[in-house]
Design a protein around this motif. Structure first.
Motif, PDB file in Angstrom:
ATOM      1  N   PRO A  55       1.904  -5.842   8.368  1.00  0.00           N
ATOM      2  CA  PRO A  55       0.808  -6.767   8.035  1.00  0.00           C
ATOM      3  C   PRO A  55       0.583  -6.940   6.537  1.00  0.00           C
ATOM      4  N   GLY A  56       1.228  -6.104   5.704  1.00  0.00           N
ATOM      5  CA  GLY A  56       1.033  -6.232   4.256  1.00  0.00           C
ATOM      6  C   GLY A  56      -0.421  -5.986   3.908  1.00  0.00           C
ATOM      7  N   MET A  79       0.079  -0.879   0.316  1.00  0.00           N
ATOM      8  CA  MET A  79      -0.607  -2.008   0.965  1.00  0.00           C
ATOM      9  C   MET A  79      -1.943  -1.569   1.572  1.00  0.00           C
TER      10      MET A  79
HETATM   11  C1  LIG Z   1       6.836  -9.927   2.720  1.00  0.00           C
HETATM   12  S1  LIG Z   1       5.723  -8.724   3.303  1.00  0.00           S
HETATM   13  C2  LIG Z   1       4.804  -9.698   4.487  1.00  0.00           C
HETATM   14  C3  LIG Z   1       3.409  -9.182   4.701  1.00  0.00           C
HETATM   15  C4  LIG Z   1       2.539  -9.974   5.669  1.00  0.00           C
HETATM   16  N1  LIG Z   1       3.080  -9.937   6.996  1.00  0.00           N
HETATM   17  C5  LIG Z   1       2.328 -11.395   5.209  1.00  0.00           C
HETATM   18  O1  LIG Z   1       2.754 -12.331   5.888  1.00  0.00           O
HETATM   19  O2  LIG Z   1       1.722 -11.569   4.125  1.00  0.00           O
HETATM   20  C6  LIG Z   1       6.731  -7.666   4.331  1.00  0.00           C
HETATM   21  C7  LIG Z   1       5.947  -6.498   4.903  1.00  0.00           C
HETATM   22  O3  LIG Z   1       6.776  -5.770   5.816  1.00  0.00           O
HETATM   23  C8  LIG Z   1       6.573  -4.381   5.567  1.00  0.00           C
HETATM   24  N2  LIG Z   1       7.761  -3.666   6.056  1.00  0.00           N
HETATM   25  C9  LIG Z   1       8.936  -3.468   5.403  1.00  0.00           C
HETATM   26  N3  LIG Z   1       9.789  -2.771   6.172  1.00  0.00           N
HETATM   27  C10 LIG Z   1       9.142  -2.514   7.330  1.00  0.00           C
HETATM   28  C11 LIG Z   1       9.501  -1.833   8.522  1.00  0.00           C
HETATM   29  N4  LIG Z   1      10.705  -1.298   8.673  1.00  0.00           N
HETATM   30  N5  LIG Z   1       8.587  -1.756   9.511  1.00  0.00           N
HETATM   31  C12 LIG Z   1       7.365  -2.320   9.373  1.00  0.00           C
HETATM   32  N6  LIG Z   1       6.975  -2.985   8.270  1.00  0.00           N
HETATM   33  C13 LIG Z   1       7.852  -3.079   7.256  1.00  0.00           C
HETATM   34  C14 LIG Z   1       6.364  -4.298   4.077  1.00  0.00           C
HETATM   35  O4  LIG Z   1       5.773  -3.085   3.675  1.00  0.00           O
HETATM   36  C15 LIG Z   1       5.486  -5.506   3.846  1.00  0.00           C
HETATM   37  O5  LIG Z   1       4.137  -5.216   4.052  1.00  0.00           O
END
Ligand SMILES: C[S@@+](CC[C@H](N)C(=O)[O-])C[C@H]1O[C@@H](n2cnc3c(N)ncnc32)[C@H](O)[C@@H]1O
Length: 217
Positions: A55-56, A79
């Motif tokens: 969810p960031g 985050m």
């Molecule tokens: C580009 S951000 C998007 C955040 C949010 N969903 C948005 O639309 O603003 C990608 C997110 O995925 C998370 N993330 C990265 N690898 C992940 C994993 N293996 N499992 C779950 N979340 C992950 C990151 O920490 C980050 O918060």
């Protein structure tokens, strides 16, 4: 599937982790305007409990009714403070999980709805993450997604996505603009998948090509 040999580990970086959280806070407004119409469609009618992958800083909480329980799987600790603040702002009940999408810490068939936006581009194993989503969804449960994907093979944008892949992945914590995510979701074993392919933002933007849809278990 937690704890197995070869389990995916989150590699947090002391500088890029916080920088990505700050970046999301800075681009959040324009990015949301770009995606709002798609999100409103696929995130309509969310149930009272939602599992959100990555969810960031909580961009999607605005699509949930106040009181919604959100199981938030967010491995980047940088985050979390903003995510908690967003939960308070939108009145959602946050249950934070630091697991990875590839090894969810939830039982089989336990949640009615999973959502993600701009996450399957970044997880280390997108097929593994979608298999986990399918595992934890109840029968008839839905997975709604808004994701950026690879442009058409041999197109100018696809060449650009390929050219920038290394610095892009470095700055955006593993993000790839070259993933064929429609086929990843389509071949995962859902009973039905409906998705649209569309373009968002300037044509030179490596994340210009996107998909949004709903898959049903
Ligand atoms: C580009 S951000 C998007 C955040 C949010 N969903 C948005 O639309 O603003 C990608 C997110 O995925 C998370 N993330 C990265 N690898 C992940 C994993 N293996 N499992 C779950 N979340 C992950 C990151 O920490 C980050 O918060």
């Amino acid at each position: 599937m937690a704890g197995g040999e070869g389990e995916v580990q989150y590699r947090s970086n002391v500088l890029r982790g916080p920088a990505n959280a700050l970046g999301l806070a800075m681009v959040g407004g324009p990015l949301e305007r770009l995606l709002a119409e798609r999100k409103r469609r696929v995130f309509a009618d969310l149930p009272k409990t939602v599992l959100e992958i990555g969810p960031g800083i909580g961009a999607n909480f605005r699509y949930m009714a106040a009181g919604t329980k959100v199981l938030a799987v967010e491995p980047n600790p940088a985050m979390h403070a903003r995510l908690e603040a967003a939960a308070r702002k939108h009145g959602v009940q946050l249950e934070l999980h630091t697991a990875m999408a590839e090894s969810l810490d939830m039982p089989n068939d336990s949640v009615p709805m999973v959502i993600s936006s701009l996450v399957l581009c970044t997880v280390q194993n997108p097929s593994g993450a979608v298999a986990e989503i399918l595992r934890v969804l109840q029968a008839g449960g839905r997975y709604a997604f808004v994701e950026h994907v690879a442009a058409a093979p041999c197109s100018r944008l696809r060449r650009l996505q390929h050219a920038v892949r290394r610095p892009w992945a470095y700055f955006f914590e593993g993000c790839s603009c070259e993933r064929e995510l429609a086929s990843v979701v389509g071949s995962a074993g859902f009973t039905a998948v409906e998705l649209v392919e569309y373009e968002a933002g300037p044509r030179w933007l490596p994340v210009h090509t996107q998909i949004a849809g709903v898959a049903v278990k």
